[in-house]
Design a protein around this motif. Structure first.
Motif, PDB file in Angstrom:
ATOM      1  N   TYR A  21      -6.357  -3.780  -5.117  1.00 33.02           N
ATOM      2  CA  TYR A  21      -6.285  -3.062  -3.836  1.00 33.02           C
ATOM      3  C   TYR A  21      -6.049  -1.604  -4.131  1.00 33.02           C
ATOM      4  CZ  TYR A  21      -1.225  -3.241  -4.609  1.00 33.02           C
ATOM      5  OH  TYR A  21       0.021  -3.115  -5.155  1.00 33.02           O
ATOM      6  N   ASN A  22      -6.412  -0.774  -3.198  1.00 35.77           N
ATOM      7  CA  ASN A  22      -6.158   0.650  -3.342  1.00 35.77           C
ATOM      8  C   ASN A  22      -6.384   1.296  -1.977  1.00 35.77           C
ATOM      9  OD1 ASN A  22      -5.426   3.013  -4.576  1.00 35.77           O
ATOM     10  ND2 ASN A  22      -7.287   3.231  -5.801  1.00 35.77           N
ATOM     11  N   SER A  23      -5.987   2.529  -1.861  1.00 36.61           N
ATOM     12  CA  SER A  23      -6.243   3.248  -0.620  1.00 36.61           C
ATOM     13  C   SER A  23      -6.247   4.731  -0.926  1.00 36.61           C
ATOM     14  CB  SER A  23      -5.177   2.927   0.433  1.00 36.61           C
ATOM     15  OG  SER A  23      -3.891   3.182  -0.086  1.00 36.61           O
ATOM     16  N   ALA A  24      -6.801   5.490  -0.008  1.00 36.37           N
ATOM     17  CA  ALA A  24      -6.852   6.939  -0.186  1.00 36.37           C
ATOM     18  C   ALA A  24      -7.111   7.550   1.178  1.00 36.37           C
ATOM     19  CB  ALA A  24      -7.964   7.341  -1.162  1.00 36.37           C
ATOM     20  N   LYS A  25      -6.983   8.872   1.229  1.00 33.12           N
ATOM     21  CA  LYS A  25      -7.317   9.573   2.463  1.00 33.12           C
ATOM     22  C   LYS A  25      -8.118  10.806   2.082  1.00 33.12           C
ATOM     23  CE  LYS A  25      -5.223  11.127   6.759  1.00 33.12           C
ATOM     24  NZ  LYS A  25      -3.987  11.510   7.449  1.00 33.12           N
ATOM     25  N   ARG A  54      -1.750   6.273   4.043  1.00 30.91           N
ATOM     26  CA  ARG A  54      -2.273   5.050   3.454  1.00 30.91           C
ATOM     27  C   ARG A  54      -2.333   3.886   4.440  1.00 30.91           C
ATOM     28  NH1 ARG A  54      -3.460   8.440   0.538  1.00 30.91           N
ATOM     29  NH2 ARG A  54      -3.316   8.582  -1.715  1.00 30.91           N
ATOM     30  N   ASP A 101      -9.173  13.696   6.746  1.00 33.08           N
ATOM     31  CA  ASP A 101      -8.577  12.856   7.785  1.00 33.08           C
ATOM     32  C   ASP A 101      -9.137  11.437   7.806  1.00 33.08           C
ATOM     33  OD1 ASP A 101      -6.839  14.854   9.049  1.00 33.08           O
ATOM     34  OD2 ASP A 101      -8.740  15.881   9.428  1.00 33.08           O
ATOM     35  N   PRO A 112       1.915  11.344  -5.735  1.00 36.04           N
ATOM     36  CA  PRO A 112       0.847  11.536  -4.743  1.00 36.04           C
ATOM     37  C   PRO A 112       1.212  12.525  -3.640  1.00 36.04           C
ATOM     38  CG  PRO A 112       1.258   9.193  -5.130  1.00 36.04           C
ATOM     39  CD  PRO A 112       2.360   9.943  -5.824  1.00 36.04           C
ATOM     40  N   GLN A 153       0.802  -1.228   0.000  1.00 36.63           N
ATOM     41  CA  GLN A 153       0.000   0.000   0.000  1.00 36.63           C
ATOM     42  C   GLN A 153       0.836   1.281   0.000  1.00 36.63           C
ATOM     43  OE1 GLN A 153      -3.111   0.349  -0.596  1.00 36.63           O
ATOM     44  NE2 GLN A 153      -4.444  -1.044   0.521  1.00 36.63           N
ATOM     45  N   GLU A 179      -9.340   7.785   6.416  1.00 37.76           N
ATOM     46  CA  GLU A 179      -8.589   6.839   5.581  1.00 37.76           C
ATOM     47  C   GLU A 179      -9.508   5.778   4.998  1.00 37.76           C
ATOM     48  OE1 GLU A 179      -5.280   5.180   7.704  1.00 37.76           O
ATOM     49  OE2 GLU A 179      -4.573   7.165   8.353  1.00 37.76           O
ATOM     50  N   GLU A 218      -8.413  16.125  -2.996  1.00 40.53           N
ATOM     51  CA  GLU A 218      -7.058  16.553  -2.611  1.00 40.53           C
ATOM     52  C   GLU A 218      -6.884  18.045  -2.867  1.00 40.53           C
ATOM     53  OE1 GLU A 218      -3.927  14.313  -4.433  1.00 40.53           O
ATOM     54  OE2 GLU A 218      -4.421  12.493  -3.324  1.00 40.53           O
ATOM     55  N   TRP A 265      -1.316   4.470  -8.558  1.00 42.29           N
ATOM     56  CA  TRP A 265       0.107   4.352  -8.215  1.00 42.29           C
ATOM     57  C   TRP A 265       0.576   2.886  -8.253  1.00 42.29           C
ATOM     58  CZ3 TRP A 265       4.174   7.517  -7.349  1.00 42.29           C
ATOM     59  CH2 TRP A 265       5.257   7.007  -6.643  1.00 42.29           C
ATOM     60  N   MET A 298       2.864   4.423  -1.134  1.00 44.88           N
ATOM     61  CA  MET A 298       2.993   5.143  -2.395  1.00 44.88           C
ATOM     62  C   MET A 298       4.114   6.178  -2.308  1.00 44.88           C
ATOM     63  SD  MET A 298       0.764   8.109  -1.997  1.00 44.88           S
ATOM     64  CE  MET A 298       0.228   8.691  -0.441  1.00 44.88           C
ATOM     65  N   ARG A 302      -7.650   0.543   9.673  1.00 44.18           N
ATOM     66  CA  ARG A 302      -6.566   0.035   8.831  1.00 44.18           C
ATOM     67  C   ARG A 302      -6.607  -1.484   8.862  1.00 44.18           C
ATOM     68  NH1 ARG A 302      -1.502   4.054  10.532  1.00 44.18           N
ATOM     69  NH2 ARG A 302      -2.343   5.896   9.477  1.00 44.18           N
ATOM     70  N   GLN A 320      -9.339   2.015   2.670  1.00 41.10           N
ATOM     71  CA  GLN A 320      -8.590   0.948   1.999  1.00 41.10           C
ATOM     72  C   GLN A 320      -9.601  -0.003   1.372  1.00 41.10           C
ATOM     73  OE1 GLN A 320      -6.358  -0.746   5.290  1.00 41.10           O
ATOM     74  NE2 GLN A 320      -4.623   0.617   4.924  1.00 41.10           N
ATOM     75  N   THR A 321      -9.228  -0.544   0.231  1.00 42.66           N
ATOM     76  CA  THR A 321     -10.129  -1.511  -0.392  1.00 42.66           C
ATOM     77  C   THR A 321      -9.330  -2.703  -0.896  1.00 42.66           C
ATOM     78  OG1 THR A 321     -11.895  -1.824  -2.024  1.00 42.66           O
ATOM     79  CG2 THR A 321     -10.088  -0.380  -2.674  1.00 42.66           C
TER      80      THR A 321
END
Lengths: 464, 424
Positions: B319-323, A432, B326, B42, A388, B328, B154, B292, A390, B375, B330-331
Motif C-alpha cells: 500500500y502507499n499514498s501520496a498527494k 494521505r 491537491d 514527509p 496510511q 490525492e 513536492e 515511510w 505518515m 479516499r 492511494q494504492t
C-alpha cells in the motif's frame, strides 16, 4: 561520511526555518483593489458617523456602512480564492504575524480584548457605533439599540462575512460548506433575528440555540417564574423548549452525531470560531499539559454551574431560608468571571494568541456536558485509515481544540475525545486520506471497552 | 544489555519502541546527527510552505523519550567497530553497544551530470537539504527540477508557493509513468500544468551550466535547449545510504545486506528501513523498500528480533499514498504501470478528471486498486486483495471501501456501471 553532512550550522529547534525568501508576487487584481476600497469606504463611513457626522442614526447611514463592509469583504474573499485551484490553502500561515503571534497578531488581540472590555464595562465608548445600528434595532425589536444589540449585530456580520471566506477556502469540501452554512443560519436566525423579533412582540428575549448550562439562567428559578408568568403563553413554551433541549435533545443528538451537532453546527461561539476564528486555529496548545489544564478547568466550570443552579432552586423553594444571599452572589460571580471575562475577553479577544477555541476548550460548561456524553455515550468517532498515516502532523496542527490527533492516527487508533467538536478540518488537511468523521452504527465498536460505557467512565475516574 | 540505533527516522524510532515494549530494562541509545528529536520526514515540505512549524512535525513530545528511557545522542557516527562493539563518533566519545541497528535511510541520487556539484544544485531529503534550499532560493526567480517522482513534485509545490517559476523535466512520456498507468499519470500532468508549472515531458538533463562564481546559471536539456534558472532540484530517486556501513566493512550490495530478520553479516549488527537490502534467496531481485510505511514496519520487526523475539518480516499487501498538489492518490495491492499478460484492468474516471479508480484482476481475483481524488479504506481494500475476491464481489461491496468525508458526492454507482460495462 560526507563532510557537508557533518558540518551543521543551524539549530532546528530554535532557528533556521523562518520564512524563506519569496520571489515577487503578482500585484493585487483590479477587482481585489476595488473590493478593498469599498471596504475602506464602509469603515470610513462608520468612523465618521460614530464621531457624530451625518447621516449617522438613519437607515441611509446604516446602509452606507453595512453594504460596503459586507460586500467589500465578501467580494475580496471571493476574488482572492476564485483563481486558485481548489484545495488546502495553508501556505504561509506560519510566516504571517497575524496568524503566528507576530506584532500584527498581538495588535489584533489587543483590539479585540479592548472591544470586549468596552462592551462589558464601558459601553459609553461604543455609543457612536450603537447609534449607527439604531434604525435596525428599532425596526427589529421595537426598542433603541444598546451595546448588546450592537454586539449581536457585529457578531452576526462577522460570522456571515467570514463564512463567505470559508465557502471559498473549502469549495472542494462539502462537509465544510454545509457546516459553515449551518453556523451562519443559526447565528443569523436563531441568535439574532428571532430574539429581537420576540422583543418586538413584547416577548422575552430568548435565544433558541442556547441552553443550560451554556445559558445557565434558562434553568434558574428566577427566569423560570418570569417566563411562566409572562402573558401570552410563549414564555411557557420557552421554558419547555429550554428543558427539553437540555435534558432530552442534547443527550439524544450527541448519541447519534457527537458533540459536533452543537459545537460546530449550531452554537454561536462555535460559529464565530469556525468563521472569523479559522485563521487562528493552529495556535491552540497541543501539549499533554494543556490537555490536563483543560480537563480540570472545563469540568470545574460545569460543577460550579450545577452547584449554583441547585442552590438557587433550594433557595427559591425555601424562600431564602437556607442559603440567603449566597446563591445569588454565586450567580453574579459566574456572570462576571465566566460570562464576561472568560467567554468574551479571553474567548474571542485571545483568538490571535491562543487560538479560536479557548473558551470552548477551557471554559464552556455546555462543551463539558457534550464532551462527557461524546466520550462515553455516542456513536461519533474519527476513524483512522489503516496504516496510511505518515505522522506529518497537519491534523494536530490544525486542530482548534488542541487534540494531538496524530498521536492516535499514527497508531491506527480511532479518535474519541471529549473535546472534539467535529469541525472536520483534521480530515480535510490530511494529505494521505487517513481521517474520517463518522457516526458509527453503535458505540460498541469505537474502541476497546466502549461496549460498557459506564464501566469505562468508572475506569477513567480510577486512573485519574 | 545496551542497544544502539544509528538514525532517528521512522525506522529507528519504530525499532526503539518495539525493543522497549519487549525489554523494559534494556538501555536504548538512539543517535542522530540530523536532529535532536525524531521528526516526520514527509512533513519537510510543510515547514517550507509555512503550513507547520518545525516543532509541529515532531510526532512525540520531547518528554516522551525520557519517559520511555530512550537516550538521544546528537552527533555523527564516523565508524562502526563491529568487532569491538563500539561506535566511533565525530568529536564525541565513542558509544559502546551490545546490539546495533543501522537505520541510516537514503540519499538523493546523482547520476554524474556535468555541473551537479555547482552552487544551487540540490536534492531534498533531510533538514540539511531544507536548510540549503533556504539559502539557494535567495534571489532566485526560477528553478528546474529533474526527475518525475514524488520528491520532484513536492519540491515543485514548495518552490511554487514561494512564487518561483518551476520547469519540471520528466524523462518519461508522462509524469511518474514508471509507476503509474498512463491515465492516472495524465491526471497528474493536468494538475501540474493547471498550477502553472512548466512541465517538459520526454526531456532529460544533459548539463548544468554555472557562472563564474560557481553558481547555477541554467541547464541544457537533451533537446539542446538552454533553460535559465538559479536552482536545480535533483530528484531522480534515492539510494540506500550505505557509506558508513560499507566503510566499516559490513556487507553491502546496493543496500546493507540483511536477511528477512534484518541481520547483517556481522553478529548483533542489524540494518533496516531504506538503507537495507533484503536478500531474497532465489525469489528474484533482492528487496529494497524506500517508503515511510515500509520503514516503519521494517523497524518494528527489526526491534522485535533484536529484543529476542522470533520475528520475520513479511511485506504483506503493498500500500502507499501520496498527494500531488491537491490530488490525492492511494494504492492497494499490485497495480503495474502497464498491464501484464494475464491481468485485466478496469478503469473509471470522472468527467472532471479529478477522480478515478482502477481495479486490476488476475485469474479472476482482484489483485490491485488505485484511487485518485477518492479516499478508500486500507483495511477493506487489503482484505479484498488478501482474500482474492472476484471483481463482482468487489463491485457489490464497493461502497464499503469509500472513506471520503461525509456529504461528498458518491461516485460508486457510476463506477460500478462503467466497470461492469467494461467487464461484460
Amino acid at each position: 561520511m560526507e563532510e557537508h553532512t557533518i558540518s551543521y550550522d543551524f539549530d532546528e529547534e530554535t532557528l533556521g526555518f523562518e520564512e524563506p525568501e519569496k520571489a515577487p508576487a503578482k500585484p493585487l487584481g483590479t477587482g481585489e483593489k476595488i473590493s478593498l476600497a469599498v471596504l475602506g469606504f464602509g469603515i470610513l463611513m462608520f468612523v465618521l458617523q460614530a464621531m457624530g457626522m451625518p447621516p449617522g442614526g438613519t437607515w441611509a447611514g446604516f446602509l452606507l456602512v453595512l453594504l460596503p463592509v459586507f460586500f467589500g469583504t465578501a467580494s475580496y474573499f471571493y476574488l482572492d480564492f476564485k483563481d486558485t485551484v481548489p484545495g488546502i490553502k495553508h501556505d504561509n500561515i506560519y510566516f504571517r504575524g497575524l496568524t503566528n503571534k507576530g506584532i500584527l497578531g498581538w495588535l489584533v488581540g489587543v483590539v479585540f480584548t479592548g472591544f470586549y472590555i468596552a462592551l462589558y464595562w464601558f459601553p459609553e465608548y461604543l455609543a457612536g457605533g450603537i447609534k449607527i445600528v439604531n434604525p435596525l434595532s428599532l425596526s427589529l425589536s421595537g426598542s433603541p439599540a444598546n451595546n448588546w444589540f450592537f454586539y449581536g449585530f457585529l457578531y452576526t456580520v462577522a460570522v456571515c462575512v467570514f463564512g463567505v471566506r470559508m465557502f471559498m477556502k473549502y469549495r472542494h469540501n462539502r462537509y465544510q460548506q454545509i457546516r459553515t452554512a449551518s453556523v451562519m443560519f443559526f447565528q443569523f436566525g436563531f441568535a439574532f433575528l428571532i430574539p429581537n423579533i420576540l422583543m418586538l412582540f413584547n416577548q422575552p428575549e430568548f435565544y433558541l440555540s442556547y441552553f443550560w448550562p451554556l445559558k445557565p439562567e434558562y434553568l434558574f428559578p428566577g427566569t423560570f417564574s418570569y417566563f411562566v408568568n409572562h402573558p401570552g403563553g410563549l414564555g411557557m413554551f420557552l421554558v419547555f423548549w429550554g428543558a427539553v433541549m437540555t435534558f432530552v435533545a442534547t443527550p439524544l443528538l450527541t448519541y447519534y452525531f457527537g458533540k459536533r451537532w452543537y459545537c460546530s453546527w449550531v452554537c454561536g461561539c462555535g460559529g464565530l470560531a469556525e468563521t472569523m476564528g479559522d485563521p487562528f486555529r493552529q495556535l491552540s496548545d497541543k501539549s499533554k499539559k494543556a490537555w490536563r489544564v483543560e480537563r480540570w478547568m472545563v469540568h470545574s466550570v460545569l460543577v460550579f454551574i450545577v452547584v449554583t443552579t441547585v442552590l438557587l432552586w433550594v433557595n427559591s423553594a425555601t424562600s431564602g431560608a437556607v442559603f440567603g444571599e449566597a446563591s445569588m452572589s454565586l450567580k453574579k460571580w459566574y456572570g462576571f468571571y465566566i460570562g464576561a471575562i472568560f467567554s468574551g475577553v479571553i474567548g474571542v479577544g485571545f483568538y490571535p494568541i491562543m487560538g479560536s477555541r479557548v473558551w470552548c476548550r477551557f471554559g464552556c460548561p455546555m462543551a463539558a456536558v457534550l464532551g462527557i456524553l461524546q466520550r462515553y455515550l455516542s456513536r461519533f468517532r474519527i476513524t483512522t485509515n489503516g496504516d496510511q498515516c505518515m505522522s506529518c502532523g497537519n491534523c494536530s496542527t490544525y486542530c482548534e481544540m488542541g487534540i494531538d490527533v496524530r498521536a492516535y492516527a499514527q497508531k491506527g487508533e480511532n479518535i474519541i475525545r471529549a473535546s472534539c467538536v467535529g469541525c472536520g478540518v483534521c480530515a480535510a488537511v490530511c494529505p494521505r486520506g487517513v481521517l474520517k468523521l463518522e457516526n458509527g452504527g453503535t458505540f460498541k465498536d469505537r474502541f476497546p471497552g466502549s461496549d460498557r460505557p459506564l464501566g469505562a467512565l468508572i475506569d477513567s475516574l480510577k486512573h485519574a | 544489555m545496551r542497544v544502539a540505533i544509528i538514525g532517528n527516522g521512522v525506522t529507528g524510532v519504530a525499532a526503539a519502541l518495539s525493543i522497549r515494549r519487549h525489554q523494559p530494562d534494556w538501555e536504548i541509545v538512539m543517535i542522530s546527527g540530523e536532529s535532536s528529536f525524531h521528526y516526520s520526514r514527509p512533513a519537510l515540505m510543510y515547514i517550507f510552505m509555512g503550513h507547520m512549524s518545525y516543532k509541529d512535525t515532531k510526532p512525540y513530545e520531547d518528554s516522551f523519550w525520557q519517559k520511555n528511557r530512550i537516550d538521544l545522542v546528537r552527533g555523527w557516527v564516523t565508524e562502526i567497530d563491529a568487532a569491538g562493539k563500539k561506535l566511533i563518533m565525530h568529536e564525541k566519545d565513542p558509544v559502546a553497544f551490545d546490539k546495533l541497528l543501522i537505520a541510516t535511510g537514503s540519499k538523493s541520487n546523482k547520476f554524474g551530470w556535468p555541473g551537479q556539484d555547482l552552487g544551487g544544485v540540490q536534492g531534498l531529503y533531510s533538514l540539511m537539504d531544507l536548510r540549503l534550499l533556504y539559502e539557494n532560493i535567495k534571489g532566485a526567480r526560477s528553478a528546474v527540477i529533474v526527475g518525475g517522482g514524488l520528491i520532484g513534485i513536492e519540491l515543485a509545490e514548495m518552490l511554487h508557493s514561494r512564487n518561483i517559476h518551476v520547469t519540471f523535466l520528466v524523462r518519461e512520456k508522462s509524469y511518474w509513468t514508471n509507476v503509474l498507468p498512463i491515465e492516472e499519470s495524465q491526471m497528474i500532468n493536468r494538475v501540474i500544468l493547471e498550477q502553472g508549472i512548466d512541465l517538459r515531458l520526454l526531456t532529460e538533463l544533459k548539463e548544468i551550466v554555472g557562472n563564474d562564481s560557481g553558481k547555477v546559471r541554467g541547464v541544457i536539456t537533451n533537446k539542446e535547449e538552454f533553460i535559465e534558472c538559479e536552482i536545480v532540484g535533483l530528484t531522480a530517486g534515492v539510494s540506500p545510504n550505505i557509506a558508513l556501513a560499507k566503510a566499516s566493512g559490513i556487507g553491502t550490495g546496493r543496500g546493507i545486506l540483511v536477511d528477512w530478520s534484518f541481520r547483517t553479516d556481522r553478529p548483533d549488527v542489524f540494518a533496516a528501513g531504506d538503507c537495507a537490502e533484503i536478500i531474497t534467496e532465489g525469489e528474484g531481485r533482492n528487496l529494497i523498500q524506500q517508503v515511510w510505511y515500509t520503514g516503519k514496519n521494517q523497524g518494528k520487526v527489526a526491534g522485535e528480533v533484536m529484543a529476542g523475539q522470533e520475528s520475520v518480516y513479511e511485506p504483506g499487501i503493498w500500500y502507499n499514498s501520496a498527494k500531488f498538489f491537491d490530488l490525492e492518490y492511494q494504492t492497494y495491492g499490485m497495480v503495474g504501470s502497464v498491464p501484464v499478460e494475464g491481468e485485466s484492468n478496469f478503469y473509471w474516471e470522472h468527467p472532471d478528471h479529478g477522480r478515478s479508480i482502477r481495479i486490476v484482476t488476475k485469474d479472476g481475483a482482484v489483485c490491485g486498486i488505485n484511487v485518485m481524488g477518492l479516499r478508500y479504506s486500507h483495511r477493506v481494500c487489503e482484505s479484498w486483495v488478501a482474500e482474492g475476491r472476484s471483481l463482482d464481489y468487489v463491485l457489490d461491496h464497493l461502497g464499503d471501501a469509500n472513506f471520503d468525508p461525509e456529504f461528498y458526492e458518491k461516485c460508486e454507482a457510476e463506477i460500478i456501471r462503467e466497470i461492469r460495462k467494461q467487464a461484460a
